[in-house]
Design an enzyme around this catalytic site. Structure first.
Site, short mmCIF file in Angstrom:
data_model
loop_
_atom_site.label_atom_id
_atom_site.label_comp_id
_atom_site.label_asym_id
_atom_site.label_seq_id
_atom_site.Cartn_x
_atom_site.Cartn_y
_atom_site.Cartn_z
CD GLU A 1 8.20 -0.08 7.06
OE1 GLU A 1 7.20 -0.81 6.81
OE2 GLU A 1 8.34 1.06 6.57
CG ASP B 1 -0.38 -0.06 2.52
OD1 ASP B 1 0.87 -0.17 2.61
OD2 ASP B 1 -1.13 -0.01 3.52
CB SER B 2 4.58 1.70 -0.27
OG SER B 2 4.75 0.59 -1.12
CG ASP C 1 0.64 -4.08 2.10
OD1 ASP C 1 0.94 -5.02 2.86
OD2 ASP C 1 1.38 -3.09 1.90
CD GLU D 1 0.91 -1.41 8.09
OE1 GLU D 1 0.64 -0.58 8.98
OE2 GLU D 1 1.28 -1.07 6.94
CE LYS E 1 3.55 -5.97 3.73
NZ LYS E 1 3.16 -4.77 4.50
#
Ligand code: KIV
Length: 264
Positions: free
Chosen positions: A182, A45-46, A84, A115, A113
């Site tokens: 990260e 999602d960057s 993501d 978080e 993925k």
């Protein structure tokens, strides 16, 4: 060359063979990255920051993620494909299942993925119980940037380091099959990678993880403010293919990150 699967990645960890992962958001880059030997493509999602021009990943929607994942999946030949789950698309297990279903069925992702640590254990259990491969993400969690107060190293003090160790083990026990760390001190990342049986992929987490991931636009020197842990692999080279090959080569032989890219 054979397709990369989660079993390939688990085997690479067991054999001490470093995993090379890069973000990718469209079909155009896939052939060069695959020819360079990239094992895992991450539709991160960057993309909200590097493709869409936002100042964080928060505005990225599930429709955006499905669209970009499908673009990459169409061109994919052998790499393992992770997508993501965007901000607020997995706030409870039922919603997470619906999100993962779209990313896998419409997008063609092999793994999703998400978080978070303790707060996501129930969701990770539920997803993996339904056959959804999950990659967890600890340390700096960009979707929580406003709670964290900025993009900073995480796990630098004793309490937060201990919480991260516990979260990592608990996520693995809940069914996560991969973990991204990260912006974590190299020593802590080394310890977590050594304690887990699943592959641990670092970004700004030192060189002793089982593999590395970077944002493709950083690797190609396109980011105006390059993060300290990243490196422009295109500098001094003639093509994107050469830059990607240099990244893969440096990851494989443990030469990236160099001392200057290691955070403390
Ligand atoms: O969104 C992303 O690109 C990521 C990587 C930085 C790991 O999560």
């Amino acid at each position: 060359m054979k397709n990369v699967t989660i079993s390939t990645l688990a085997r690479m960890k067991r054999d001490g063979e470093k995993i090379a992962m890069l973000t990718c958001y469209d079909a155009g880059f896939v052939p060069a990255l695959e020819q360079a030997g990239v094992d895992v493509l991450l539709v991160g999602d960057s993309l909200g920051m590097v493709v869409q021009g936002h100042s964080s990943t928060l505005p990225v929607t599930l429709d955006h993620m499905v669209y970009h994942t499908a673009c990459v999946a169409r061109a994919r030949g052998r790499a393992f494909l992770i997508a993501d789950m965007p901000f607020m698309s997995y706030a409870e297990p039922g919603q997470a299942l619906a999100t993962a279903a779209r990313l896998m069925k419409e997008g063609g992702a092999h793994m999703v993925k998400l978080e978070g640590g303790e707060s996501q254990l129930h969701t990770v259990k539920s997803l993996s119980g339904q056959g959804v491969p999950v990659c967890a993400h600890l340390g700096l969690q960009p979707q929580s940037v406003h709670r964290l107060g900025g993009y900073r190293v995480q796990g630098a003090d004793g309490d937060s380091a201990e919480a991260m160790r516990k979260d990592a083990l608990a996520l693995q026990a809940a069914g996560a099959q991969m973990l991204v760390l990260e912006c974590v001190p190299a020593e802590l990342a080394r310890e977590i990678s050594g304690r887990l049986c699943i592959p641990v992929i670092g970004i700004g987490a030192g060189r002793d993880c089982d593999g590395q991931v970077l944002v493709l636009y950083d690797v190609l020197g396109l980011t105006p403010r390059m993060p300290r842990f990243a490196k422009d692999f295109l500098k001094g080279r003639g093509s994107i293919a050469e830059a990607a090959a240099a990244y893969v080569n440096d990851v494989r032989r443990g030469a990236f990150p160099e001392a200057e890219q290691v955070l403390r």
